[in-house]
Motif scaffolding. Structure first.
Motif, PDB file in Angstrom:
ATOM      1  N   VAL A  53     -29.163 -87.164   7.216  1.00 37.87           N
ATOM      2  CA  VAL A  53     -29.768 -88.190   6.362  1.00 37.87           C
ATOM      3  C   VAL A  53     -30.706 -88.997   7.247  1.00 37.87           C
ATOM      4  O   VAL A  53     -30.279 -89.600   8.232  1.00 37.87           O
ATOM      5  CB  VAL A  53     -28.702 -89.077   5.702  1.00 37.87           C
ATOM      6  CG1 VAL A  53     -29.355 -90.208   4.909  1.00 37.87           C
ATOM      7  CG2 VAL A  53     -27.799 -88.245   4.793  1.00 37.87           C
ATOM      8  N   THR A  54     -31.986 -88.967   6.939  1.00 38.79           N
ATOM      9  CA  THR A  54     -33.000 -89.576   7.807  1.00 38.79           C
ATOM     10  C   THR A  54     -33.415 -90.972   7.340  1.00 38.79           C
ATOM     11  O   THR A  54     -34.059 -91.703   8.077  1.00 38.79           O
ATOM     12  CB  THR A  54     -34.251 -88.677   7.882  1.00 38.79           C
ATOM     13  OG1 THR A  54     -34.704 -88.404   6.548  1.00 38.79           O
ATOM     14  CG2 THR A  54     -33.926 -87.367   8.592  1.00 38.79           C
ATOM     15  N   LYS A  55     -33.047 -91.321   6.104  1.00 38.85           N
ATOM     16  CA  LYS A  55     -33.388 -92.660   5.610  1.00 38.85           C
ATOM     17  C   LYS A  55     -32.345 -93.113   4.605  1.00 38.85           C
ATOM     18  O   LYS A  55     -31.986 -92.342   3.709  1.00 38.85           O
ATOM     19  CB  LYS A  55     -34.772 -92.646   4.949  1.00 38.85           C
ATOM     20  CG  LYS A  55     -35.241 -94.019   4.481  1.00 38.85           C
ATOM     21  CD  LYS A  55     -36.588 -93.954   3.783  1.00 38.85           C
ATOM     22  CE  LYS A  55     -36.935 -95.321   3.224  1.00 38.85           C
ATOM     23  NZ  LYS A  55     -37.997 -95.241   2.206  1.00 38.85           N
ATOM     24  N   GLY A  56     -31.839 -94.326   4.748  1.00 42.89           N
ATOM     25  CA  GLY A  56     -30.920 -94.910   3.789  1.00 42.89           C
ATOM     26  C   GLY A  56     -29.494 -94.414   3.955  1.00 42.89           C
ATOM     27  O   GLY A  56     -29.193 -93.586   4.823  1.00 42.89           O
ATOM     28  N   THR A  57     -28.614 -94.941   3.115  1.00 47.07           N
ATOM     29  CA  THR A  57     -27.195 -94.562   3.117  1.00 47.07           C
ATOM     30  C   THR A  57     -26.766 -94.287   1.686  1.00 47.07           C
ATOM     31  O   THR A  57     -26.745 -95.207   0.864  1.00 47.07           O
ATOM     32  CB  THR A  57     -26.331 -95.703   3.704  1.00 47.07           C
ATOM     33  OG1 THR A  57     -26.817 -96.028   5.004  1.00 47.07           O
ATOM     34  CG2 THR A  57     -24.872 -95.277   3.801  1.00 47.07           C
ATOM     35  N   PRO A  58     -26.436 -93.030   1.385  1.00 47.68           N
ATOM     36  CA  PRO A  58     -25.997 -92.730   0.015  1.00 47.68           C
ATOM     37  C   PRO A  58     -24.680 -93.420  -0.304  1.00 47.68           C
ATOM     38  O   PRO A  58     -23.861 -93.659   0.589  1.00 47.68           O
ATOM     39  CB  PRO A  58     -25.814 -91.202   0.021  1.00 47.68           C
ATOM     40  CG  PRO A  58     -26.439 -90.700   1.271  1.00 47.68           C
ATOM     41  CD  PRO A  58     -26.449 -91.834   2.243  1.00 47.68           C
ATOM     42  N   LYS A  59     -24.465 -93.727  -1.577  1.00 47.02           N
ATOM     43  CA  LYS A  59     -23.196 -94.300  -2.032  1.00 47.02           C
ATOM     44  C   LYS A  59     -22.218 -93.166  -2.311  1.00 47.02           C
ATOM     45  O   LYS A  59     -22.599 -92.119  -2.828  1.00 47.02           O
ATOM     46  CB  LYS A  59     -23.427 -95.134  -3.293  1.00 47.02           C
ATOM     47  CG  LYS A  59     -22.195 -95.904  -3.751  1.00 47.02           C
ATOM     48  CD  LYS A  59     -22.559 -96.890  -4.858  1.00 47.02           C
ATOM     49  CE  LYS A  59     -21.332 -97.510  -5.512  1.00 47.02           C
ATOM     50  NZ  LYS A  59     -20.487 -98.284  -4.595  1.00 47.02           N
ATOM     51  N   LEU A  60     -20.957 -93.375  -1.923  1.00 53.41           N
ATOM     52  CA  LEU A  60     -19.917 -92.366  -2.089  1.00 53.41           C
ATOM     53  C   LEU A  60     -19.144 -92.631  -3.376  1.00 53.41           C
ATOM     54  O   LEU A  60     -18.738 -93.768  -3.645  1.00 53.41           O
ATOM     55  CB  LEU A  60     -18.962 -92.412  -0.895  1.00 53.41           C
ATOM     56  CG  LEU A  60     -17.962 -91.265  -0.785  1.00 53.41           C
ATOM     57  CD1 LEU A  60     -18.645 -89.972  -0.389  1.00 53.41           C
ATOM     58  CD2 LEU A  60     -16.872 -91.625   0.224  1.00 53.41           C
ATOM     59  N   TYR A  61     -18.944 -91.566  -4.165  1.00 51.83           N
ATOM     60  CA  TYR A  61     -18.185 -91.661  -5.410  1.00 51.83           C
ATOM     61  C   TYR A  61     -17.067 -90.612  -5.380  1.00 51.83           C
ATOM     62  O   TYR A  61     -17.331 -89.427  -5.137  1.00 51.83           O
ATOM     63  CB  TYR A  61     -19.108 -91.432  -6.602  1.00 51.83           C
ATOM     64  CG  TYR A  61     -18.404 -91.278  -7.922  1.00 51.83           C
ATOM     65  CD1 TYR A  61     -17.560 -92.268  -8.417  1.00 51.83           C
ATOM     66  CD2 TYR A  61     -18.581 -90.135  -8.693  1.00 51.83           C
ATOM     67  CE1 TYR A  61     -16.907 -92.123  -9.630  1.00 51.83           C
ATOM     68  CE2 TYR A  61     -17.935 -89.983  -9.914  1.00 51.83           C
ATOM     69  CZ  TYR A  61     -17.099 -90.985 -10.379  1.00 51.83           C
ATOM     70  OH  TYR A  61     -16.458 -90.823 -11.576  1.00 51.83           O
ATOM     71  N   THR A  62     -15.837 -91.050  -5.601  1.00 54.92           N
ATOM     72  CA  THR A  62     -14.704 -90.129  -5.656  1.00 54.92           C
ATOM     73  C   THR A  62     -14.629 -89.558  -7.064  1.00 54.92           C
ATOM     74  O   THR A  62     -14.151 -90.220  -7.981  1.00 54.92           O
ATOM     75  CB  THR A  62     -13.405 -90.877  -5.284  1.00 54.92           C
ATOM     76  OG1 THR A  62     -13.542 -91.405  -3.960  1.00 54.92           O
ATOM     77  CG2 THR A  62     -12.204 -89.945  -5.324  1.00 54.92           C
ATOM     78  N   SER A  63     -15.131 -88.330  -7.236  1.00 50.56           N
ATOM     79  CA  SER A  63     -15.276 -87.772  -8.586  1.00 50.56           C
ATOM     80  C   SER A  63     -14.065 -86.964  -9.022  1.00 50.56           C
ATOM     81  O   SER A  63     -13.930 -86.634 -10.194  1.00 50.56           O
ATOM     82  CB  SER A  63     -16.540 -86.906  -8.672  1.00 50.56           C
ATOM     83  OG  SER A  63     -16.483 -85.818  -7.765  1.00 50.56           O
ATOM     84  N   SER A  64     -13.201 -86.610  -8.081  1.00 44.21           N
ATOM     85  CA  SER A  64     -11.936 -85.948  -8.399  1.00 44.21           C
ATOM     86  C   SER A  64     -11.012 -86.217  -7.215  1.00 44.21           C
ATOM     87  O   SER A  64     -11.402 -86.913  -6.270  1.00 44.21           O
ATOM     88  CB  SER A  64     -12.137 -84.448  -8.633  1.00 44.21           C
ATOM     89  OG  SER A  64     -12.621 -83.825  -7.460  1.00 44.21           O
ATOM     90  N   GLU A  65      -9.798 -85.646  -7.227  1.00 43.52           N
ATOM     91  CA  GLU A  65      -8.830 -85.958  -6.176  1.00 43.52           C
ATOM     92  C   GLU A  65      -9.432 -85.743  -4.778  1.00 43.52           C
ATOM     93  O   GLU A  65      -9.299 -86.589  -3.892  1.00 43.52           O
ATOM     94  CB  GLU A  65      -7.570 -85.108  -6.350  1.00 43.52           C
ATOM     95  CG  GLU A  65      -6.474 -85.483  -5.359  1.00 43.52           C
ATOM     96  CD  GLU A  65      -5.243 -84.595  -5.480  1.00 43.52           C
ATOM     97  OE1 GLU A  65      -5.244 -83.666  -6.316  1.00 43.52           O
ATOM     98  OE2 GLU A  65      -4.284 -84.843  -4.725  1.00 43.52           O
ATOM     99  N   HIS A  66     -10.108 -84.611  -4.577  1.00 48.79           N
ATOM    100  CA  HIS A  66     -10.676 -84.307  -3.268  1.00 48.79           C
ATOM    101  C   HIS A  66     -12.215 -84.275  -3.276  1.00 48.79           C
ATOM    102  O   HIS A  66     -12.825 -84.123  -2.225  1.00 48.79           O
ATOM    103  CB  HIS A  66     -10.148 -82.964  -2.760  1.00 48.79           C
ATOM    104  CG  HIS A  66      -8.649 -82.933  -2.586  1.00 48.79           C
ATOM    105  ND1 HIS A  66      -8.010 -83.617  -1.571  1.00 48.79           N
ATOM    106  CD2 HIS A  66      -7.674 -82.331  -3.314  1.00 48.79           C
ATOM    107  CE1 HIS A  66      -6.693 -83.418  -1.675  1.00 48.79           C
ATOM    108  NE2 HIS A  66      -6.470 -82.651  -2.722  1.00 48.79           N
TER     109      HIS A  66
END
Ligand SMILES: [Zn+2]
Ligand SMILES: [Zn+2]
Length: 135
Positions: A53-66
């Protein structure tokens, strides 16, 4: 060696990929459909160290158990998927976010058990280069 660049719609998240994808598949699963708000999602699979990732920080989303989905918190574009339980060391990248989405063609449809029934024949629909003629 294919080097790919891409990013989200607003440009706040940018990334680079080095090396060849393991596979490019069009996923029809319910989680992809609902997260993207689209009938299917194209994913290219790479070893995680191929992605920078060369620019910014993506947001993390827990979309299922793993399942962990990363997206741009500013414009909402879905970007990356990691599942350390099923696919350790692997990252899936939403191929439509490439700067050149034609660069790596898909080779398979996956999760068709959850595919929308009308998607099976979507390629047979009438097609218009822009919009249907106005009557
Ligand atoms: Zn964005
Ligand atoms: Zn999926």
């Amino acid at each position: 060696m294919v080097n790919v660049t891409g990013g989200c719609h607003c440009g706040n998240i940018r990334y680079e990929i080095a090396g060849e994808p393991i596979v490019h598949a069009l996923c029809h699963c319910t989680d992809c459909r609902r997260h993207a708000g689209a009938p299917m999602v194209g994913w290219t699979m790479y070893p995680q160290d191929s992605l920078t990732v060369t620019k910014g920080t993506p947001k993390l989303y827990t979309s299922s158990e793993h399942g962990r989905r990363q997206f741009c918190a500013d414009c909402g574009t879905g970007l990356f998927y990691i599942n350390e339980n099923i696919l350790p060391g692997i990252v899936d990248i939403q191929s439509a976010t490439y700067d050149d989405p034609d660069a790596v063609p898909p080779v398979a449809h996956i999760q068709t058990a959850e595919r929308l029934h009308w998607m099976e024949h979507a390629h047979e629909l009438p097609s218009f280069e822009r919009y249907p003629p106005q009557t």
